[in-house]
Design an enzyme around this catalytic site. Structure first.
Site, PDB file in Angstrom:
ATOM      1  N   LYS A   1       5.004  20.496 -55.551  1.00 35.94           N
ATOM      2  CA  LYS A   1       3.501  20.378 -56.226  1.00 35.94           C
ATOM      3  C   LYS A   1       3.047  21.751 -56.881  1.00 35.94           C
ATOM      4  CE  LYS A   1       0.808  17.959 -52.436  1.00 35.94           C
ATOM      5  NZ  LYS A   1       0.303  17.829 -52.334  1.00 35.94           N
TER       6      LYS A   1
ATOM      7  N   GLU B   1      -2.879  19.206 -41.232  1.00 35.17           N
ATOM      8  CA  GLU B   1      -4.411  18.060 -41.730  1.00 35.17           C
ATOM      9  C   GLU B   1      -4.718  17.169 -40.635  1.00 35.17           C
ATOM     10  OE1 GLU B   1      -2.232  15.479 -44.602  1.00 35.17           O
ATOM     11  OE2 GLU B   1      -1.343  16.655 -45.914  1.00 35.17           O
TER      12      GLU B   1
ATOM     13  N   ASP C   1      -4.903  17.137 -52.102  1.00 32.35           N
ATOM     14  CA  ASP C   1      -3.981  16.478 -50.600  1.00 32.35           C
ATOM     15  C   ASP C   1      -4.173  15.260 -51.442  1.00 32.35           C
ATOM     16  OD1 ASP C   1      -3.677  16.379 -48.511  1.00 32.35           O
ATOM     17  OD2 ASP C   1      -4.108  14.540 -48.013  1.00 32.35           O
TER      18      ASP C   1
ATOM     19  N   ASP D   1       7.638   9.390 -56.151  1.00 27.41           N
ATOM     20  CA  ASP D   1       8.560   9.412 -57.024  1.00 27.41           C
ATOM     21  C   ASP D   1       9.093   8.525 -57.342  1.00 27.41           C
ATOM     22  OD1 ASP D   1       6.122  10.966 -57.878  1.00 27.41           O
ATOM     23  OD2 ASP D   1       7.637  12.592 -58.177  1.00 27.41           O
TER      24      ASP D   1
HETATM   25  P1  IMP Z   1      -0.480  15.658 -48.885  1.00 28.93           P
HETATM   26  O1  IMP Z   1      -0.576  16.322 -50.460  1.00 28.93           O
HETATM   27  O2  IMP Z   1       0.891  17.071 -48.921  1.00 28.93           O
HETATM   28  O3  IMP Z   1      -0.360  15.097 -47.977  1.00 28.93           O
HETATM   29  O4  IMP Z   1       1.670  14.448 -49.726  1.00 28.93           O
HETATM   30  C1  IMP Z   1       1.130  13.261 -48.874  1.00 28.93           C
HETATM   31  C2  IMP Z   1       2.711  12.859 -49.532  1.00 28.93           C
HETATM   32  O5  IMP Z   1       2.306  11.957 -50.831  1.00 28.93           O
HETATM   33  C3  IMP Z   1       3.972  13.349 -49.520  1.00 28.93           C
HETATM   34  O6  IMP Z   1       4.685  12.898 -48.357  1.00 28.93           O
HETATM   35  C4  IMP Z   1       4.284  13.729 -50.882  1.00 28.93           C
HETATM   36  O7  IMP Z   1       5.517  13.862 -50.808  1.00 28.93           O
HETATM   37  C5  IMP Z   1       3.525  12.376 -51.440  1.00 28.93           C
HETATM   38  N1  IMP Z   1       3.306  13.009 -53.031  1.00 28.93           N
HETATM   39  C6  IMP Z   1       2.293  13.500 -53.148  1.00 28.93           C
HETATM   40  N2  IMP Z   1       1.903  13.059 -54.505  1.00 28.93           N
HETATM   41  C7  IMP Z   1       3.049  12.969 -55.236  1.00 28.93           C
HETATM   42  C8  IMP Z   1       3.485  12.743 -56.062  1.00 28.93           C
HETATM   43  O8  IMP Z   1       3.215  12.593 -57.414  1.00 28.93           O
HETATM   44  N3  IMP Z   1       4.888  11.925 -56.397  1.00 28.93           N
HETATM   45  C9  IMP Z   1       5.381  11.404 -55.150  1.00 28.93           C
HETATM   46  N4  IMP Z   1       4.905  11.624 -53.593  1.00 28.93           N
HETATM   47  C10 IMP Z   1       3.823  12.331 -53.635  1.00 28.93           C
END
Ligand code: IMP
Length: 197
Positions: free
Chosen positions: A13, A37, A65, A142
Site C-alpha cells: 500500500k 480497526e 482503508d 489483486d
Molecule cells: P485494509 O485497507 O488494510 O483494511 O485492507 C483490506 C483488505 O483488502 C486487505 O486484505 C488488503 O490486502 C485488501 N486490499 C486493500 N487494497 C487492495 C488492493 O489494492 N488490491 C488487493 N487487495 C487490497
C-alpha cells in the site's frame, strides 16, 4: 516536495501510495504502525477512527482503508476484507460466487489530517471476480479482480497499469489535486499580503 506521514503496516500500500502521489509533488514518509480497526459498517467510519488514533503524530498525516465489495454477496467482504482474507483467503469467496453474480468493486477512503482540519477522498474501481486467482503481482485480492474494460487481473497488470486505474489511485489523485489547489490559494494569499504591504 511536500512531506506527508502515511500510517500503515502494509508495504505494498505504501509503495503504491508513494508512486501515485509523487507526481503531485508529495513525498510520503512511512510510519509503520498497526492501528486497531473498529468494528464499523463503512470505510469512512474506519478511516475517522484511524485518524483519531494517530493524533500524536506531528504534521500532515494520511491514513486509508480499502475493501472489496461484491453486490451479489450484499457487499461482503467490504469493510471486513482484511479479516476475511487473513482467515480464509480466496476459496470460500470463489465457492460462494459459483452461482452468483461476479460484479465487484474496490473502494478506498483516504483521510488526511492537516492541523485541526480533516479531509476525506474516496475512489472506486468497478470490475469482476475471476473464476480462479490469476497473476503474481500486487497484493491481497489483486489476483481475483479484473477491472472493467480489461481482460487481465490486477495481479497480471504492471504496477504502473494498476496505479493508472485503481481505487487507491482514484482517491489519492483527488487528494493530490486538492493539495495543489490549497497550495495555490496559500501562494495567492501570500502575494496579496505582499501587495498590501
Ligand atoms: P485494509 O485497507 O488494510 O483494511 O485492507 C483490506 C483488505 O483488502 C486487505 O486484505 C488488503 O490486502 C485488501 N486490499 C486493500 N487494497 C487492495 C488492493 O489494492 N488490491 C488487493 N487487495 C487490497
Amino acid at each position: 516536495m511536500r512531506e506527508i506521514r502515511f500510517v500503515s503496516t502494509n508495504t505494498e500500500k505504501f509503495r503504491e501510495a508513494a508512486a501515485i502521489l509523487r507526481p503531485h509533488g508529495i513525498r510520503l514518509r512511512w510510519v509503520r504502525r498497526e492501528i486497531p480497526e473498529p468494528q464499523a459498517w463503512t470505510l469512512e467510519e474506519v478511516v475517522k477512527a484511524k485518524l483519531d488514533a494517530v493524533q500524536d503524530l506531528p504534521g500532515p498525516v494520511l491514513v486509508e482503508d480499502s475493501g472489496l465489495f461484491i453486490p451479489s454477496l450484499k457487499g461482503f467482504p467490504g469493510v471486513y476484507s482484511k479479516h476475511f482474507f487473513k482467515l480464509w483467503g480466496f476459496p470460500p469467496l470463489l465457492e460462494l460466487l459459483r452461482r452468483r453474480g461476479r460484479h465487484a468493486y474496490f473502494k478506498t477512503v483516504a483521510g488526511l489530517r492537516l492541523g485541526r482540519r480533516r479531509v476525506y477522498f474516496s475512489g472506486v474501481v468497478q470490475g469482476t471476480i475471476a473464476r480462479r486467482p490469476r497473476g503474481r503481482g500486487g497484493f491481497g485480492y489483486d489476483p481475483l479482480f479484473i477491472p472493467r474494460g480489461h481482460s487481465r487481473s490486477f495481479a497480471e497488470l504492471s504496477s504502473e497499469e494498476k496505479n493508472g486505474l485503481s481505487h487507491r489511485a482514484r482517491a489519492l489523485r483527488k487528494l493530490g489535486r486538492h493539495e495543489k489547489e490549497a497550495l495555490q490559494v496559500e501562494v495567492t494569499r501570500d502575494e496579496m499580503s505582499l501587495d498590501v504591504a
